[in-house]
Design a protein around this motif. Structure first.
Motif, PDB file in Angstrom:
ATOM      1  N   SER A 186       7.938  65.074 -29.952  1.00 58.78           N
ATOM      2  CA  SER A 186       9.361  64.780 -30.127  1.00 58.78           C
ATOM      3  C   SER A 186       9.851  64.941 -31.566  1.00 58.78           C
ATOM      4  O   SER A 186      11.049  64.967 -31.804  1.00 58.78           O
ATOM      5  CB  SER A 186       9.679  63.362 -29.633  1.00 58.78           C
ATOM      6  OG  SER A 186       9.439  63.266 -28.252  1.00 58.78           O
TER       7      SER A 186
ATOM      8  N   GLY B 200       7.518  58.656 -27.434  1.00 63.33           N
ATOM      9  CA  GLY B 200       8.327  59.845 -27.739  1.00 63.33           C
ATOM     10  C   GLY B 200       9.671  59.691 -27.050  1.00 63.33           C
ATOM     11  O   GLY B 200      10.035  58.593 -26.587  1.00 63.33           O
TER      12      GLY B 200
ATOM     13  N   THR C 285      10.597  60.778 -24.154  1.00 66.46           N
ATOM     14  CA  THR C 285      10.467  60.459 -22.732  1.00 66.46           C
ATOM     15  C   THR C 285      10.171  58.979 -22.522  1.00 66.46           C
ATOM     16  O   THR C 285      10.805  58.316 -21.693  1.00 66.46           O
ATOM     17  CB  THR C 285       9.352  61.316 -22.098  1.00 66.46           C
ATOM     18  OG1 THR C 285       9.568  62.688 -22.442  1.00 66.46           O
ATOM     19  CG2 THR C 285       9.327  61.179 -20.601  1.00 66.46           C
TER      20      THR C 285
ATOM     21  N   ALA D 205      -2.924  52.593 -25.487  1.00 69.37           N
ATOM     22  CA  ALA D 205      -3.432  52.289 -24.146  1.00 69.37           C
ATOM     23  C   ALA D 205      -4.810  52.941 -24.030  1.00 69.37           C
ATOM     24  O   ALA D 205      -4.958  54.141 -24.250  1.00 69.37           O
ATOM     25  CB  ALA D 205      -2.492  52.837 -23.088  1.00 69.37           C
TER      26      ALA D 205
ATOM     27  N   TRP E 210      -0.869  64.416 -24.548  1.00 67.32           N
ATOM     28  CA  TRP E 210      -2.083  63.577 -24.519  1.00 67.32           C
ATOM     29  C   TRP E 210      -2.292  62.936 -23.145  1.00 67.32           C
ATOM     30  O   TRP E 210      -3.201  62.125 -22.982  1.00 67.32           O
ATOM     31  CB  TRP E 210      -1.990  62.479 -25.592  1.00 67.32           C
ATOM     32  CG  TRP E 210      -2.061  63.005 -26.981  1.00 67.32           C
ATOM     33  CD1 TRP E 210      -3.198  63.295 -27.702  1.00 67.32           C
ATOM     34  CD2 TRP E 210      -0.967  63.330 -27.842  1.00 67.32           C
ATOM     35  NE1 TRP E 210      -2.864  63.779 -28.936  1.00 67.32           N
ATOM     36  CE2 TRP E 210      -1.503  63.808 -29.064  1.00 67.32           C
ATOM     37  CE3 TRP E 210       0.402  63.267 -27.719  1.00 67.32           C
ATOM     38  CZ2 TRP E 210      -0.716  64.217 -30.131  1.00 67.32           C
ATOM     39  CZ3 TRP E 210       1.196  63.674 -28.779  1.00 67.32           C
ATOM     40  CH2 TRP E 210       0.650  64.145 -29.964  1.00 67.32           C
TER      41      TRP E 210
ATOM     42  N   GLY F  74       2.925  62.725 -23.014  1.00 66.10           N
ATOM     43  CA  GLY F  74       3.095  64.139 -23.346  1.00 66.10           C
ATOM     44  C   GLY F  74       1.797  64.921 -23.295  1.00 66.10           C
ATOM     45  O   GLY F  74       1.037  64.819 -22.313  1.00 66.10           O
TER      46      GLY F  74
ATOM     47  N   SER G 249      10.380  69.443 -32.554  1.00 69.46           N
ATOM     48  CA  SER G 249      11.236  70.339 -31.771  1.00 69.46           C
ATOM     49  C   SER G 249      12.150  71.156 -32.681  1.00 69.46           C
ATOM     50  O   SER G 249      12.183  70.953 -33.898  1.00 69.46           O
ATOM     51  CB  SER G 249      12.085  69.525 -30.792  1.00 69.46           C
ATOM     52  OG  SER G 249      13.204  68.980 -31.465  1.00 69.46           O
TER      53      SER G 249
HETATM   54  C1  LIG Z   1       7.918  73.606 -30.662  1.00 73.77           C
HETATM   55  C2  LIG Z   1       8.820  72.915 -29.703  1.00 73.77           C
HETATM   56  C3  LIG Z   1      10.205  72.996 -29.857  1.00 73.77           C
HETATM   57  C4  LIG Z   1      11.049  72.341 -28.964  1.00 73.77           C
HETATM   58  N1  LIG Z   1      12.391  72.387 -29.173  1.00 73.77           N
HETATM   59  C5  LIG Z   1      13.219  71.726 -28.325  1.00 73.77           C
HETATM   60  C6  LIG Z   1      14.610  71.724 -28.555  1.00 73.77           C
HETATM   61  O1  LIG Z   1      15.118  72.278 -29.524  1.00 73.77           O
HETATM   62  N2  LIG Z   1      15.399  71.065 -27.662  1.00 73.77           N
HETATM   63  C7  LIG Z   1      14.881  70.404 -26.597  1.00 73.77           C
HETATM   64  O2  LIG Z   1      15.662  69.868 -25.819  1.00 73.77           O
HETATM   65  N3  LIG Z   1      13.546  70.358 -26.381  1.00 73.77           N
HETATM   66  C8  LIG Z   1      12.710  70.985 -27.223  1.00 73.77           C
HETATM   67  N4  LIG Z   1      11.352  70.936 -27.032  1.00 73.77           N
HETATM   68  C9  LIG Z   1      10.818  70.085 -25.975  1.00 73.77           C
HETATM   69  C10 LIG Z   1      10.721  68.601 -26.451  1.00 73.77           C
HETATM   70  O3  LIG Z   1      10.398  68.521 -27.805  1.00 73.77           O
HETATM   71  C11 LIG Z   1       9.676  67.860 -25.638  1.00 73.77           C
HETATM   72  O4  LIG Z   1       9.934  68.053 -24.276  1.00 73.77           O
HETATM   73  C12 LIG Z   1       9.705  66.356 -25.900  1.00 73.77           C
HETATM   74  O5  LIG Z   1       9.732  66.059 -27.261  1.00 73.77           O
HETATM   75  C13 LIG Z   1       8.476  65.707 -25.274  1.00 73.77           C
HETATM   76  O6  LIG Z   1       8.549  64.346 -25.523  1.00 73.77           O
HETATM   77  P1  LIG Z   1       7.508  63.331 -24.895  1.00 73.77           P
HETATM   78  O7  LIG Z   1       8.020  61.963 -25.204  1.00 73.77           O
HETATM   79  O8  LIG Z   1       7.262  63.655 -23.481  1.00 73.77           O
HETATM   80  O9  LIG Z   1       6.144  63.598 -25.660  1.00 73.77           O
HETATM   81  P2  LIG Z   1       5.735  63.178 -27.138  1.00 73.77           P
HETATM   82  O10 LIG Z   1       6.885  63.229 -28.061  1.00 73.77           O
HETATM   83  O11 LIG Z   1       4.533  63.966 -27.517  1.00 73.77           O
HETATM   84  O12 LIG Z   1       5.350  61.650 -27.003  1.00 73.77           O
HETATM   85  C14 LIG Z   1       4.119  61.220 -26.509  1.00 73.77           C
HETATM   86  C15 LIG Z   1       3.702  59.968 -27.311  1.00 73.77           C
HETATM   87  O13 LIG Z   1       2.621  59.338 -26.663  1.00 73.77           O
HETATM   88  C16 LIG Z   1       1.802  58.741 -27.659  1.00 73.77           C
HETATM   89  N5  LIG Z   1       0.489  58.497 -27.062  1.00 73.77           N
HETATM   90  C17 LIG Z   1      -0.456  59.403 -26.728  1.00 73.77           C
HETATM   91  N6  LIG Z   1      -1.524  58.784 -26.184  1.00 73.77           N
HETATM   92  C18 LIG Z   1      -1.249  57.449 -26.167  1.00 73.77           C
HETATM   93  C19 LIG Z   1      -1.962  56.292 -25.731  1.00 73.77           C
HETATM   94  N7  LIG Z   1      -3.192  56.370 -25.196  1.00 73.77           N
HETATM   95  N8  LIG Z   1      -1.378  55.067 -25.882  1.00 73.77           N
HETATM   96  C20 LIG Z   1      -0.137  54.956 -26.430  1.00 73.77           C
HETATM   97  N9  LIG Z   1       0.571  56.019 -26.867  1.00 73.77           N
HETATM   98  C21 LIG Z   1       0.026  57.256 -26.734  1.00 73.77           C
HETATM   99  C22 LIG Z   1       1.803  59.791 -28.764  1.00 73.77           C
HETATM  100  O14 LIG Z   1       1.434  59.207 -30.027  1.00 73.77           O
HETATM  101  C23 LIG Z   1       3.248  60.296 -28.718  1.00 73.77           C
HETATM  102  O15 LIG Z   1       4.074  59.616 -29.651  1.00 73.77           O
HETATM  103  C24 LIG Z   1      10.498  71.604 -27.893  1.00 73.77           C
HETATM  104  C25 LIG Z   1       9.103  71.539 -27.728  1.00 73.77           C
HETATM  105  C26 LIG Z   1       8.271  72.186 -28.623  1.00 73.77           C
HETATM  106  C27 LIG Z   1       6.799  72.105 -28.448  1.00 73.77           C
END
Ligand SMILES: Cc1cc2nc3c(=O)[nH]c(=O)nc-3n(C[C@H](O)[C@H](O)[C@H](O)COP(=O)(O)OP(=O)(O)OC[C@H]3O[C@@H](n4cnc5c(N)ncnc54)[C@H](O)[C@@H]3O)c2cc1C
Length: 529
Positions: free
Chosen positions: A61, A31, A33, A205, A238, A236, A64
């Motif tokens: 991600s 994602g 992050t 993983a 998960w 995230g 949003s």
């Molecule tokens: C409804 C909503 C609206 C939002 N709107 C905004 C906004 O307008 N502006 C803003 O700045 N922020 C916004 N946010 C916050 C932002 O979207 C999140 O903080 C951000 O997208 C989180 O990203 P991430 O990479 O941490 O998680 P994720 O995007 O969930 O990425 C995690 C990834 O890990 C992968 N994964 C899981 N388990 C495993 C494994 N065992 N092995 C390998 N890969 C794995 C998953 O497939 C996934 O792709 C919003 C959040 C929500 C819920």
């Protein structure tokens, strides 16, 4: 510099190489992050591999609101530090790292008898404070104009569907809007790949250990063991599935999609106070592909984390009813052409699953896990991905005793960003410099727009993917973009293209209309790799 092109062939080669080496940093999760962390680490000269179980931007991600927030909402909760960080990161995105993907969006709060004078005053003060954050971050009013009161005529121009009766005017303030969230993730991944990071999708993983991880290639069902000096868990919502010490209580945020024409094809976002709440708003945001996206809800979502969260009827009804309160013609269930929902990771601090929870969706949590030894990086915002990545890599470097340069991602433009003459304006809608390159192509690809067209070899590349298909004429995605997704953006099948490289899939009818064409183009492009 390595090539920034991600392909199925590169994935296979790098997966093979990975089993024979020890990487400095293994990032789990593709994602915003995880890709941000991979870029940060690779830019410091570390060897990096990122594994993503599904596809880039598979998770939260892509669900949003696609806003690069200036931090105003955090001021309301007294989080001045988070608010300033958000405004600073918006500035970095809009002026240096991704000006091609983020534009200035006018947000319009209509002043009607229903708004109430007190709420109107509060909003005016809030917008004024938000403007102080903009100045504090050093963002010029040319990039993000300051707030102002608008007359009813201007309100009608920005959001034509607003009821004119008893409209006194509106507050208008600007924030950053991404053309698409998943495009930011793909740009991060490609920029990291250009600095040598291995970006491996369809690799899950299964188990994290102190010296590496067990991975599964989900395409071949084979298991691999990789060695890493340190791991970053960026999975995230998960995160708890690979780290038993992480306890989450996710909360769901839902959006509905309606045709932009139904709201008079607005140029600005409509901001509507939620009745009975002093601080909540529903937004109707103009989006690409002739759509308006309306959100957001906030509902507890207990139980197992679904692959793709789903909106409930009650959430859809709430969003339609709230926005309809200021429209000349209410939105009806039939106006809804799509819905989507995402999960915010709330960390359960009680351990029991009930009682108060700590919301790390606003702040972010970076810590070494007591159970896996990996650096967990959780929560935050799309807008603040860069500081999360910096904090996570700082901790990873310290924890593993690595030798690495300092973080310099504030000065590192993502693929498609350019400060060269003729590059897209900060609004992403400036002159394209070529008659063949449309403004929407520039908004999605920035300085790479002309190359997307030039690189295509399949026939009819400049024509729209929906050309000649009933009900798909409004989709201005070119056939060249489908090919580019496979040859440069790591798309491995038609779903990757429909649901993440393009956002055609946000409207199921659009997805069904062009699915056969996209499948054919993807198969042809894969065969040519
Ligand atoms: C409804 C909503 C609206 C939002 N709107 C905004 C906004 O307008 N502006 C803003 O700045 N922020 C916004 N946010 C916050 C932002 O979207 C999140 O903080 C951000 O997208 C989180 O990203 P991430 O990479 O941490 O998680 P994720 O995007 O969930 O990425 C995690 C990834 O890990 C992968 N994964 C899981 N388990 C495993 C494994 N065992 N092995 C390998 N890969 C794995 C998953 O497939 C996934 O792709 C919003 C959040 C929500 C819920």
């Amino acid at each position: 510099m390595r090539s920034t092109a991600l392909t199925a062939r590169r994935r296979l080669r790098e997966l093979d190489e990975l089993t024979a080496e020890t990487v400095d940093v293994l990032v789990v999760g593709g994602g915003v992050t995880g890709t941000g962390a991979a870029l940060d680490a690779a830019a410091r000269g570390l060897s990096v591999a990122l594994v993503e179980a599904r596809d880039l931007a598979w998770g939260t991600s892509r669900w949003s609101s696609k806003l690069a927030h200036g931090g105003l909402r955090y001021l309301a909760t007294g989080d001045i530090g988070v608010a300033r960080e958000s405004a600073r990161e918006r500035h970095v995105l809009m002026t240096r790292t991704a000006p091609h993907l983020v534009r200035a969006l006018p947000q319009v709060l209509p002043l009607t008898p229903g708004t109430g004078r007190r709420r109107g005053l509060t909003v005016g003060i809030g917008f004024g404070l938000g403007d102080l954050l903009r100045r504090d971050a050093g963002t010029s009013s040319l990039v993000l104009p300051g707030p102002r009161l608008a007359r009813p005529g201007e309100v009608a121009r920005l959001v034509p569907a607003v009821a004119r009766e008893r409209l006194r005017g509106a507050w208008v303030a600007h924030d950053g809007q991404l053309v698409d969230d998943a495009r930011l993730v793909v740009a991060l991944a490609r920029t990291a790949a250009g600095r040598g990071a291995k970006i491996l999708t369809r690799v899950r993983a299964v188990d994290l250990r102190a010296d590496g991880a067990t991975l599964e290639d989900t395409l071949t069902r084979t298991t691999l063991t990789v060695r890493a000096r340190v791991m970053v868990n960026a999975t995230g919502v998960w995160a708890g599935t690979i780290d038993p010490s992480v306890r989450l209580r996710p909360s769901r945020g839902t959006h509905v999609v309606v045709p932009a024409a139904r709201l008079g094809s607005p140029a600005g976002a409509l901001m509507v106070p939620v009745p009975g709440s002093g601080s909540r708003y529903v937004f109707a945001l103009p989006a690409q592909l002739g759509r308006v996206v309306i959100g957001l809800t906030d509902e507890e979502a207990p139980g197992p984390v679904p692959d793709v969260p789903e909106a409930t009827q009650a959430e859809i009804d709430f969003l339609l009813a709230t926005v309809s309160g200021v429209l000349s013609r209410p939105l009806l269930p039939d106006d809804v052409v799509g819905t989507f929902a995402g999960l915010r990771p709330l960390v359960d601090t009680t351990g029991s699953g009930d009682g108060p929870s700590a919301d790390v969706s606003r702040k972010h949590l970076v810590e070494v896990s007591p159970s896996t030894g990996a650096v967990n990086v959780l929560g935050g915002k799309l807008t603040t991905y860069r500081t999360m990545a910096e904090d996570a890599v700082d901790l990873a470097v310290r924890h593993a005793g690595l030798t690495a340069g300092p973080c310099w991602t504030t000065a590192l433009p993502l693929v498609g960003a350019s400060s060269a003459a003729g590059a897209p304006s900060p609004a992403g809608l400036g002159g394209t410099g070529s008659p063949d390159v449309s403004a929407s192509l520039v908004a999605r690809y920035g300085a790479e727009a002309a190359e997307v067209l030039a690189a295509a070899v399949l026939p009819g590349s400049a024509s729209a993917v929906g050309q000649g298909i009933t009900g798909a004429a409004h989709l201005d995605i070119t056939r060249a973009e489908i090919e580019w997704a496979v040859t440069h953006e790591g798309a491995l099948d038609a779903d990757d293209v429909l649901d993440r490289r393009t956002r055609i899939g946000l409207v199921p009818a659009d997805r069904a209309a062009v699915r056969d064409v996209v499948e054919e183009l993807v198969a042809d492009a894969l065969a040519r790799l």
